[in-house]
Design a protein around this motif. Sequence first.
Motif, mmCIF file in Angstrom:
data_model
loop_
_atom_site.group_PDB
_atom_site.id
_atom_site.type_symbol
_atom_site.label_atom_id
_atom_site.label_comp_id
_atom_site.label_asym_id
_atom_site.label_seq_id
_atom_site.Cartn_x
_atom_site.Cartn_y
_atom_site.Cartn_z
ATOM 1 N N GLY A 15 0.796 -1.215 0.000
ATOM 2 C CA GLY A 15 0.000 0.000 0.000
ATOM 3 C C GLY A 15 0.829 1.266 0.000
ATOM 4 O O GLY A 15 0.391 2.311 -0.502
ATOM 5 N N TRP A 16 2.041 1.156 0.549
ATOM 6 C CA TRP A 16 2.908 2.339 0.632
ATOM 7 C C TRP A 16 3.322 2.856 -0.743
ATOM 8 O O TRP A 16 3.647 4.033 -0.892
ATOM 9 N N PHE A 17 3.304 1.996 -1.757
ATOM 10 C CA PHE A 17 3.615 2.492 -3.099
ATOM 11 C C PHE A 17 2.542 3.482 -3.558
ATOM 12 O O PHE A 17 2.832 4.439 -4.273
ATOM 13 N N GLY A 18 1.296 3.255 -3.143
ATOM 14 C CA GLY A 18 0.262 4.238 -3.408
ATOM 15 C C GLY A 18 0.406 5.456 -2.527
ATOM 16 O O GLY A 18 0.209 6.597 -2.977
ATOM 17 N N PHE A 19 0.776 5.234 -1.276
ATOM 18 C CA PHE A 19 0.953 6.320 -0.316
ATOM 19 C C PHE A 19 1.994 7.320 -0.807
ATOM 20 O O PHE A 19 1.749 8.534 -0.868
ATOM 21 N N ASN A 20 3.170 6.808 -1.172
ATOM 22 C CA ASN A 20 4.258 7.689 -1.615
ATOM 23 C C ASN A 20 4.168 8.020 -3.097
ATOM 24 O O ASN A 20 4.328 9.172 -3.502
ATOM 25 N N GLY A 21 3.910 7.002 -3.926
ATOM 26 C CA GLY A 21 3.860 7.240 -5.368
ATOM 27 C C GLY A 21 2.724 8.172 -5.752
ATOM 28 O O GLY A 21 2.890 9.061 -6.598
ATOM 29 N N GLY A 22 1.571 8.000 -5.118
ATOM 30 C CA GLY A 22 0.440 8.869 -5.423
ATOM 31 C C GLY A 22 0.668 10.304 -5.017
ATOM 32 O O GLY A 22 0.056 11.221 -5.576
ATOM 33 N N SER A 23 1.554 10.515 -4.052
ATOM 34 C CA SER A 23 1.828 11.872 -3.583
ATOM 35 C C SER A 23 2.618 12.705 -4.581
ATOM 36 O O SER A 23 2.824 13.899 -4.365
ATOM 37 N N GLN A 24 3.045 12.087 -5.687
ATOM 38 C CA GLN A 24 3.577 12.879 -6.790
ATOM 39 C C GLN A 24 2.476 13.773 -7.362
ATOM 40 O O GLN A 24 2.746 14.820 -7.927
ATOM 41 N N LEU A 25 1.223 13.317 -7.231
ATOM 42 C CA LEU A 25 0.020 14.077 -7.593
ATOM 43 C C LEU A 25 -0.129 14.314 -9.090
ATOM 44 O O LEU A 25 -0.981 15.097 -9.512
#
Length: 446
Positions: free
Chosen positions: A253-263
């Motif tokens: 899930g952390w890949f979404g947490f951090n990767g998604g924060s690129q926005l």
Amino acid sequence: MKKLTTLLTGASAAGLGLALTTHGAFAQDVAAEAAEAAAAPGVPFIFNTTLFLMAGFLVMFMAAGFAMLEAGLVRGKNVSMQCLKNIGLYSTAGIMFWLLGYNLMYDGVDGGYLGSFSWFSVPDPASDTGDYAAASDWYFQMVFCAATASIVSGTVAERVKLWPFMIFVVFLTGVFYPITGSWGWGGGWLSEMGFSDFAGSTIVHSVGGWAALAGAIVIGPRLGKFGPNGEAHALPGSSIPLATLGTFILWLGWFGFNGGSQLALGSPEDASSVARIFVNTNTAAAAGVVVVMILTQIFYRKVDVTMALNGALAGLVSITAEPLAPSLLLAAIIGGIGGAIVVVVVPLLDKIRIDDVVGAIPVHLVAGIWGTLAVVLSNGDASLGTQVIGIVAYGAFTFVASLILWFILKAIMGLRPTPEDEELGLDRTEVGVEAYPEFGIGSQRM
């Protein structure tokens, strides 16, 4: 025969050359069409929206990770209670972020300390004129809010009643987290100062850790955790396989947490950044595990699997404040120090008689602070002084507000079950459904 072979070879070579030439022209046409499509007005909108949605459901799946981690690390008599708390807090966060939280965090902050106290933040499709769908951003921000509450659940497990805990979650997700989130991510005063927290080492993880610490202090330790002379007693969890599964789910899930924060995913540069974030995130987690394994072998002569699991999570929390800029080596160092924090802080909490069932305080609070400070190692625009101001501000507000709320709930409703109920387990006394009824019946007969 030799002439025939030569003729065939020449014909084959000519055919291959023609094919390659044709294929090259076709490839150029395809590339040109792809570039033209990428330049179309709607394509960045579609890709950015997809990033928010896909990253959002990965972060939502972290709720399952927290539930399984906690279910594995609590004793068998409290597993159903932890499952209930986790699905309850996720649902409560979704409602509270809609009722109040989103507007407090994002509506009209304008360099100040909070947004508006207006009700019902409903994403308006008419606002979908920018680079992404408004509802996709709303959803992505909401699942971050829910993750903050999950951190508290594990620390205060096994000795807090359901409804006081749920009321605390109402205020944490509807008021405390949105107010502090507005400071850094909603265009508030810390954002104006240049505070940098890419995906939430402090804004999410330390905030959850401070709220958990306040709860652990007010509620007190589990019965039997500490002896009369202050010595800590191990209270082993019900299932290491469940805890391990929960850790892997959180890691994913952390890949979404951090990767998604690129926005954004609407350009080659954004796509490259998301890929880089994935690699750094994974490397930091791996380094956290390896460091914990080595240190526990040195200090305890045995490798502690629960600390290794928390080493992965501490590495992930540590890299969350800046997962894009570091080199792979620096990402490994940051994550490895996060793992070392677990080995140092877990026994320290035992010495000061703070009972943290799942290790959330070293993982989310202390490693979150470390990760926020480590931003300056790779981000030249970040200031150490500003980072410290942000850490102190988030800690002071969240800890004091949480402490006051825990004390109010203690005075009005009481926080703990009776000693008899705690001994029987909250599955039987609070939930009415035992997670492992056959084992419970067998143990009673014995």
